[in-house]
Motif scaffolding. Structure first.
Motif, PDB file in Angstrom:
ATOM      1  N   ASP A   1      13.163  -1.117  -6.784  1.00 18.02           N
ATOM      2  CA  ASP A   1      14.317  -0.638  -6.024  1.00 18.02           C
ATOM      3  C   ASP A   1      14.484   0.855  -6.276  1.00 18.02           C
ATOM      4  O   ASP A   1      14.921   1.282  -7.342  1.00 18.02           O
ATOM      5  N   ASN A   2      14.128   1.662  -5.275  1.00 17.11           N
ATOM      6  CA  ASN A   2      14.205   3.118  -5.421  1.00 17.11           C
ATOM      7  C   ASN A   2      15.485   3.708  -4.842  1.00 17.11           C
ATOM      8  O   ASN A   2      15.626   4.930  -4.739  1.00 17.11           O
TER       9      ASN A   2
ATOM     10  N   PRO B   1       1.970  15.967   3.131  1.00 19.34           N
ATOM     11  CA  PRO B   1       2.371  14.749   3.852  1.00 19.34           C
ATOM     12  C   PRO B   1       2.492  13.536   2.936  1.00 19.34           C
ATOM     13  O   PRO B   1       2.354  12.401   3.386  1.00 19.34           O
ATOM     14  N   ASP B   2       2.772  13.782   1.656  1.00 16.21           N
ATOM     15  CA  ASP B   2       2.781  12.716   0.655  1.00 16.21           C
ATOM     16  C   ASP B   2       4.171  12.417   0.099  1.00 16.21           C
ATOM     17  O   ASP B   2       4.301  11.954  -1.039  1.00 16.21           O
ATOM     18  N   ALA B   3       5.202  12.641   0.890  1.00 13.22           N
ATOM     19  CA  ALA B   3       6.567  12.446   0.384  1.00 13.22           C
ATOM     20  C   ALA B   3       6.892  10.989   0.084  1.00 13.22           C
ATOM     21  O   ALA B   3       7.887  10.707  -0.581  1.00 13.22           O
ATOM     22  N   GLU B   4       6.073  10.057   0.560  1.00 14.56           N
ATOM     23  CA  GLU B   4       6.281   8.652   0.257  1.00 14.56           C
ATOM     24  C   GLU B   4       5.535   8.228  -1.011  1.00 14.56           C
ATOM     25  O   GLU B   4       5.718   7.119  -1.515  1.00 14.56           O
ATOM     26  N   VAL B   5       4.716   9.123  -1.540  1.00 19.68           N
ATOM     27  CA  VAL B   5       3.894   8.827  -2.706  1.00 19.68           C
ATOM     28  C   VAL B   5       4.705   8.406  -3.945  1.00 19.68           C
ATOM     29  O   VAL B   5       4.285   7.496  -4.672  1.00 19.68           O
ATOM     30  N   PRO B   6       5.852   9.037  -4.240  1.00 20.78           N
ATOM     31  CA  PRO B   6       6.604   8.578  -5.415  1.00 20.78           C
ATOM     32  C   PRO B   6       6.890   7.081  -5.400  1.00 20.78           C
ATOM     33  O   PRO B   6       6.777   6.413  -6.425  1.00 20.78           O
ATOM     34  N   THR B   7       7.225   6.541  -4.235  1.00 20.65           N
ATOM     35  CA  THR B   7       7.472   5.099  -4.131  1.00 20.65           C
ATOM     36  C   THR B   7       6.178   4.307  -4.265  1.00 20.65           C
ATOM     37  O   THR B   7       6.098   3.345  -5.033  1.00 20.65           O
ATOM     38  N   ASP B   8       5.146   4.715  -3.523  1.00 23.55           N
ATOM     39  CA  ASP B   8       3.878   3.980  -3.541  1.00 23.55           C
ATOM     40  C   ASP B   8       3.296   3.896  -4.946  1.00 23.55           C
ATOM     41  O   ASP B   8       2.832   2.837  -5.383  1.00 23.55           O
TER      42      ASP B   8
ATOM     43  N   THR C   1      -5.519   3.994   5.560  1.00 23.10           N
ATOM     44  CA  THR C   1      -4.788   5.259   5.675  1.00 23.10           C
ATOM     45  C   THR C   1      -5.716   6.417   5.348  1.00 23.10           C
ATOM     46  O   THR C   1      -6.313   6.451   4.270  1.00 23.10           O
ATOM     47  N   PRO C   2      -5.872   7.380   6.255  1.00 21.60           N
ATOM     48  CA  PRO C   2      -6.745   8.517   5.980  1.00 21.60           C
ATOM     49  C   PRO C   2      -6.329   9.282   4.725  1.00 21.60           C
ATOM     50  O   PRO C   2      -5.137   9.422   4.433  1.00 21.60           O
ATOM     51  N   LEU C   3      -7.316   9.774   4.009  1.00 22.47           N
ATOM     52  CA  LEU C   3      -7.070  10.502   2.770  1.00 22.47           C
ATOM     53  C   LEU C   3      -6.210  11.736   3.012  1.00 22.47           C
ATOM     54  O   LEU C   3      -5.335  12.073   2.205  1.00 22.47           O
ATOM     55  N   GLY C   4      -6.448  12.428   4.126  1.00 20.16           N
ATOM     56  CA  GLY C   4      -5.685  13.629   4.435  1.00 20.16           C
ATOM     57  C   GLY C   4      -4.247  13.359   4.822  1.00 20.16           C
ATOM     58  O   GLY C   4      -3.432  14.280   4.918  1.00 20.16           O
ATOM     59  N   TRP C   5      -3.925  12.080   5.044  1.00 16.79           N
ATOM     60  CA  TRP C   5      -2.548  11.681   5.352  1.00 16.79           C
ATOM     61  C   TRP C   5      -1.801  11.198   4.125  1.00 16.79           C
ATOM     62  O   TRP C   5      -0.588  11.364   4.040  1.00 16.79           O
ATOM     63  N   THR C   6      -2.509  10.584   3.183  1.00 24.71           N
ATOM     64  CA  THR C   6      -1.852  10.052   1.983  1.00 24.71           C
ATOM     65  C   THR C   6      -2.811  10.053   0.795  1.00 24.71           C
ATOM     66  O   THR C   6      -3.915   9.506   0.896  1.00 24.71           O
ATOM     67  N   TYR C   7      -2.371  10.657  -0.296  1.00 29.42           N
ATOM     68  CA  TYR C   7      -3.136  10.619  -1.546  1.00 29.42           C
ATOM     69  C   TYR C   7      -2.144  10.480  -2.693  1.00 29.42           C
ATOM     70  O   TYR C   7      -1.063  11.071  -2.652  1.00 29.42           O
TER      71      TYR C   7
ATOM     72  N   LYS D   1      13.545  18.887 -11.448  1.00 25.10           N
ATOM     73  CA  LYS D   1      14.400  19.329 -12.549  1.00 25.10           C
ATOM     74  C   LYS D   1      14.521  18.272 -13.644  1.00 25.10           C
ATOM     75  O   LYS D   1      15.057  18.532 -14.713  1.00 25.10           O
ATOM     76  N   LYS D   2      14.020  17.061 -13.364  1.00 28.07           N
ATOM     77  CA  LYS D   2      14.157  15.958 -14.310  1.00 28.07           C
ATOM     78  C   LYS D   2      12.800  15.343 -14.625  1.00 28.07           C
ATOM     79  O   LYS D   2      11.808  15.634 -13.957  1.00 28.07           O
ATOM     80  N   LYS D   3      12.776  14.483 -15.628  1.00 29.06           N
ATOM     81  CA  LYS D   3      11.601  13.677 -15.943  1.00 29.06           C
ATOM     82  C   LYS D   3      11.907  12.221 -15.612  1.00 29.06           C
ATOM     83  O   LYS D   3      13.031  11.763 -15.781  1.00 29.06           O
ATOM     84  N   SER D   4      10.897  11.522 -15.147  1.00 30.95           N
ATOM     85  CA  SER D   4      11.084  10.125 -14.756  1.00 30.95           C
ATOM     86  C   SER D   4      10.978   9.228 -15.987  1.00 30.95           C
ATOM     87  O   SER D   4       9.904   9.067 -16.560  1.00 30.95           O
ATOM     88  N   LYS D   5      12.112   8.654 -16.376  1.00 34.69           N
ATOM     89  CA  LYS D   5      12.140   7.775 -17.549  1.00 34.69           C
ATOM     90  C   LYS D   5      12.427   6.318 -17.188  1.00 34.69           C
ATOM     91  O   LYS D   5      12.074   5.415 -17.926  1.00 34.69           O
ATOM     92  N   SER D   6      13.057   6.093 -16.042  1.00 34.35           N
ATOM     93  CA  SER D   6      13.460   4.731 -15.681  1.00 34.35           C
ATOM     94  C   SER D   6      12.363   3.960 -14.960  1.00 34.35           C
ATOM     95  O   SER D   6      12.471   2.761 -14.757  1.00 34.35           O
ATOM     96  N   PHE D   7      11.303   4.649 -14.549  1.00 35.91           N
ATOM     97  CA  PHE D   7      10.167   3.987 -13.917  1.00 35.91           C
ATOM     98  C   PHE D   7       8.896   4.720 -14.360  1.00 35.91           C
ATOM     99  O   PHE D   7       8.919   5.917 -14.639  1.00 35.91           O
ATOM    100  N   PRO D   8       7.765   3.999 -14.461  1.00 34.17           N
ATOM    101  CA  PRO D   8       6.560   4.615 -15.013  1.00 34.17           C
ATOM    102  C   PRO D   8       5.802   5.465 -14.003  1.00 34.17           C
ATOM    103  O   PRO D   8       5.756   5.156 -12.815  1.00 34.17           O
ATOM    104  N   ILE D   9       5.232   6.550 -14.487  1.00 29.90           N
ATOM    105  CA  ILE D   9       4.232   7.313 -13.739  1.00 29.90           C
ATOM    106  C   ILE D   9       2.969   7.256 -14.592  1.00 29.90           C
ATOM    107  O   ILE D   9       2.827   7.991 -15.571  1.00 29.90           O
ATOM    108  N   LEU D  10       2.080   6.357 -14.251  1.00 31.94           N
ATOM    109  CA  LEU D  10       0.934   6.084 -15.102  1.00 31.94           C
ATOM    110  C   LEU D  10      -0.127   7.172 -15.011  1.00 31.94           C
ATOM    111  O   LEU D  10      -0.442   7.669 -13.931  1.00 31.94           O
ATOM    112  N   SER D  11      -0.684   7.512 -16.155  1.00 30.70           N
ATOM    113  CA  SER D  11      -1.793   8.457 -16.215  1.00 30.70           C
ATOM    114  C   SER D  11      -3.098   7.720 -15.945  1.00 30.70           C
ATOM    115  O   SER D  11      -3.141   6.481 -15.875  1.00 30.70           O
TER     116      SER D  11
END
Length: 394
Positions: A97-98, A143-150, A181-187, A202-212
């Motif tokens: 839930d974002n 064109p990757d503004a949906e990437v944080p959710t994905d 989905t074409p690579l140039g549209w979403t990465y 301005k913040k760090k994401s602590k409530s959800f993971p951003i995996l390395s």
């Protein structure tokens, strides 16, 4: 820029890395041909899927759940829940839930899990953290503004799988229904997210993971979690899925592909089209042409009309993200960029493409991963956006 359209589907030169053979057929049609070889339907597909289901049941023996299904309230994930249950599996439904869920999405998830008797785990992101990351990606001018959710979704699924000792994550993607989905549209990758966040957030994401990358290696190669796409093995269509969802699960149509999320509705209908001239209907219609569910003429007619934009959705998005008119105008007018303008794992992926090919062959990753990332498209993507920006200034 002069537009060339594929002679088989309707993908065109608004796809930065597209190229065509002597018959005018695009590389994404060729990718689709390879995917269909890997994921046959009918009797052969049924046999392969039966073998996969047996493995999932065997690995899940003695556990409360034998697989995880990510749910959004949309067409594909809702149908996938029903289909997995029909296969005799014991899924745990997981939702991220974002802060952008529509009322329809919430109701669809509740109806489906209740009627199917499936447990639901929901991770709720801290709104201020997630908002900061979304605004950062809008400011990145890609064109990757949906990437944080994905990316957050797959990160959450992997984290829950490891915690519950579940070896299989069921994905609801189906190439026959929506294409690649074409690579140039979403990465997306974790290094990319963190670099954009560092530059514009301005913040760090602590409530959800951003995996390395190392986290991903741990989950896929140490914990041996596997991604499975059962819908690839059947003659899946969204029309069939919507019909079943409504009749069996009390599902309501959110009104468009992935429009169960209000941000996605804004992103696909307005932001991508207005700023980048990207119309994702071309990808979906092209998939229907290849699978015989739409004629090329019908597809061209559909995309000849502007993508419908819901009244008030732009203002709603600006207000929710606390963007002033000046801020939003600056975002829309900024020169377009791509993921190649930021630090990513893409160069490393290119370096490791042969081991990745082996991992796909061993079914550790979906085969589409190598087909999509196995060719270096850096030069074409960079050249495309350079020319796009030059023409826009003129």
């Amino acid at each position: 820029m002069k537009t060339q359209v594929c002679s088989k589907c309707i993908l065109d030169t608004t796809v930065p890395e597209i190229f065509f053979d002597e018959q005018g057929v695009c590389n994404y049609c060729k990718i689709n041909d390879e995917i269909m070889k890997q994921y046959p339907a009918k009797e052969e597909g049924k046999k392969l899927l039966d073998d996969i289901v047996k493995k999932i049941k065997r690995k899940g023996k003695g556990k409360k759940y034998d697989c995880i299904v990510g749910v959004s309230g949309g067409t594909d994930s809702t149908y996938t829940l029903h289909f997995v249950k029909q296969l005799g599996l014991r899924p745990l439904a997981v939702h991220f839930d974002n802060g952008w869920n529509s009322e329809i999405a919430v109701k669809n998830i509740k109806n489906a899990t209740n009627k199917l008797g499936i447990d639901l785990y929901t991770l709720v992101a801290d709104w201020e953290e997630f908002k900061d990351l979304q605004v950062a990606f809008l400011k990145s001018s890609t064109p990757d503004a949906e990437v944080p959710t994905d990316y957050a979704i797959i990160s959450v699924l992997l984290k829950v799988a490891a915690k519950e000792n579940i070896k299989y994550i069921i994905e609801g993607q189906a190439s026959r229904a929506e294409g690649t989905t074409p690579l140039g549209w979403t990465y997306h990758d974790g290094r990319y997210l963190r670099n954009v966040q560092k530059k514009y957030g301005k913040k760090k994401s602590k409530s959800f993971p951003i995996l390395s990358l190392f986290h991903l290696i741990y989950y896929f190669f140490v914990r041996r979690v596997k991604l499975v796409r059962p819908l690839e093995y059947i003659d899946y269509s969204k029309e069939m899925a919507r019909k079943l969802n409504k009749e069996e699960l009390g599902w309501e149509d959110p009104g468009g592909h992935h429009h169960e999320s209000i941000f996605t509705k804004f992103f696909q209908s307005y932001y991508l089209n207005e700023k980048f001239h990207i119309d994702k209907r071309k990808r979906e219609c092209s998939a229907k042409i290849r699978s015989g569910n739409m004629t090329r003429e019908e597809a061209l007619e559909e995309v000849s009309h502007p993508y419908p934009v819901e009244d008030g959705i732009v203002d709603y998005t600006k207000n929710k993200l606390e963007l002033s008119d000046e801020d939003f105008d600056a975002i829309m007018k900024a020169p377009n960029k791509s993921f190649l303008d930021y630090k990513t794992y893409y160069p490393l992926i290119q370096l490791l493409r042969n081991p990745i090919k082996i991992a796909c062959y061993l079914n550790i990753f979906p085969h589409i991963f190598y087909l999509k990332y196995g060719v270096d498209h850096s030069k074409k993507i960079k050249s495309y956006w350079t020319e796009f920006n030059r023409n826009r200034v003129k």
